[in-house]
Design a protein around this motif. Structure first.
Motif: not given
Length: 364
Positions: A240-267
């Motif tokens: 349980t502790a490991q799962v929570l840590m994975i979710i907490i640590c990777t969530a900011p990275y996941a949000v940024y990757q989604l943003y970067a993917s959808f704005t890749a064509s924006v100058p």
């Protein structure tokens, strides 16, 4: 213009400092903690559990992340030295290996969640699926399937001259196809963070449901099953502790990757590129805590893990305390015999009556 250039330089400097600090912390925590994980999960108390085999395998892959991936990224970002930017073959292998290993780490934790779900079932046939044999099989399958899922990266990765965040021109290992660039970002996001996290939450919830049902059916477990049940509960806490840590640590990275993917064509201007680079570095650095902190999470959440860790520490501090001498068919700790040599009976002090000296596992 000069003010904007100074601002960009300040952002780049702050990004570099924070990234190096986070990387050094991960490196220090990971080397010490993962080494202890290997020692603990190979202890007799835990190594019979299929769950421990998953933890041990995940620890080995995390070691690769800590000892290989983090130093390579530190050297690349700090000194702009990356052999992947010189040779196309190394470029492809580096990208493929780094992405694959991190994804395998996440899926091994997901397999632990599935194993705990199977183990907690009231159906005996389902419980039998949680075994060392099946654990070895599923680990092998994951180690084959995940690389296959990333095999297409070999086709689209190539060296290209680009301008970095400092305005310098140099070769870089990049994906030239913009459509595929968006695809691989989302693909890695799904394989590394979104899908494993979702399955962890699903099977974690189902496991808790199973435990509540079994608690109602069996208020007091038989005496011979209490120790096994206690180990199972502690492993579940660690998971349980490991799962929570994975979710907490990777969530900011996941949000940024989604943003970067959808704005890749924006100058974007140079200032915006520097700001996004800072966010990318920081969220990426934070995600490595999911690979380096497992030992500390297990120590805080599981008594059985703390006890096994203390036994290892005591054995290292007192290496001769686990040596016993067999005398006249009776066993004596060698440290006690040496301490009481003067007052011991002659038959015990004499070496000719010692039939054998045995090194046993440390027992606290």
């Amino acid at each position: 213009m000069s003010l904007g250039h100074d601002t960009i330089q300040q952002i780049n400097t702050i990004t570099l400092v924070f990234f190096l600090v986070i990387s050094f912390v991960n490196l220090f925590l990971g080397i010490f903690g993962l080494a202890f994980n290997i020692l603990v999960f190979t202890r007799p108390t835990l190594r019979r559990e299929p769950c421990s085999l998953y933890f041990l395998t995940a620890t080995c892959f995390n070691f690769f992340v800590i000892l290989i991936i983090i130093p390579v990224r530190m050297i690349s970002i700090s000194f702009n030295i990356d052999v992947g930017n010189v040779n196309t073959g190394i470029c492809k292998i580096e990208f493929f290996t780094f992405y694959t290993v991190r994804a395998i780490c996440s899926w091994l934790i997901t397999l632990i969640c599935i194993d705990r779900y199977l183990h907690s079932s009231s159906n005996a046939s389902i419980r039998r699926l949680s075994s060392l044999k099946n654990a070895k099989l599923t680990i092998g399958i994951i180690c084959i399937i995940i690389p296959i899922f990333y095999s297409h990266t070999y086709v689209f990765l190539n060296l290209k001259y680009v301008i970095d965040q400092y305005g310098n021109v140099g070769s870089s290992c990049v994906i030239e196809n913009s459509t595929y660039s968006t695809f691989i970002a989302l693909w890695h996001l799904a394989l590394y963070s979104l899908c494993p996290s979702f399955l962890m939450l699903v099977f974690g919830s189902l496991t808790l449901k199973h435990l509540r049902q079994r608690r109602r059916l069996l208020a007091q477990p038989p005496e011979n099953n209490q120790m096994h049940r206690r180990v199972h509960i502690h492993l579940l806490r660690m998971l349980t502790a490991q799962v929570l840590m994975i979710i907490i640590c990777t969530a900011p990275y996941a949000v940024y990757q989604l943003y970067a993917s959808f704005t890749a064509s924006v100058p974007k201007d140079s200032l915006r590129v520097a700001q996004l680079n800072m966010i990318s570095r920081l969220t990426s650095g934070i995600s490595y805590f999911a690979h380096s902190t497992s030992f500390y999470l297990y120590t805080l959440t599981a008594t059985v893990f703390r006890k096994e860790s203390l036994k290892i520490i005591k054995r290292c501090c007192h290496p001769r305390r686990n040596v016993i001498a067999v005398i006249h068919g009776e066993t004596y700790p060698l440290s006690v015999l040496q301490r009481n040599q003067q007052s011991a009976p002659r038959s015990i002090r004499s070496d000719q009556y010692v039939t054998q000296v045995i090194h046993t596992p440390y027992i606290s």
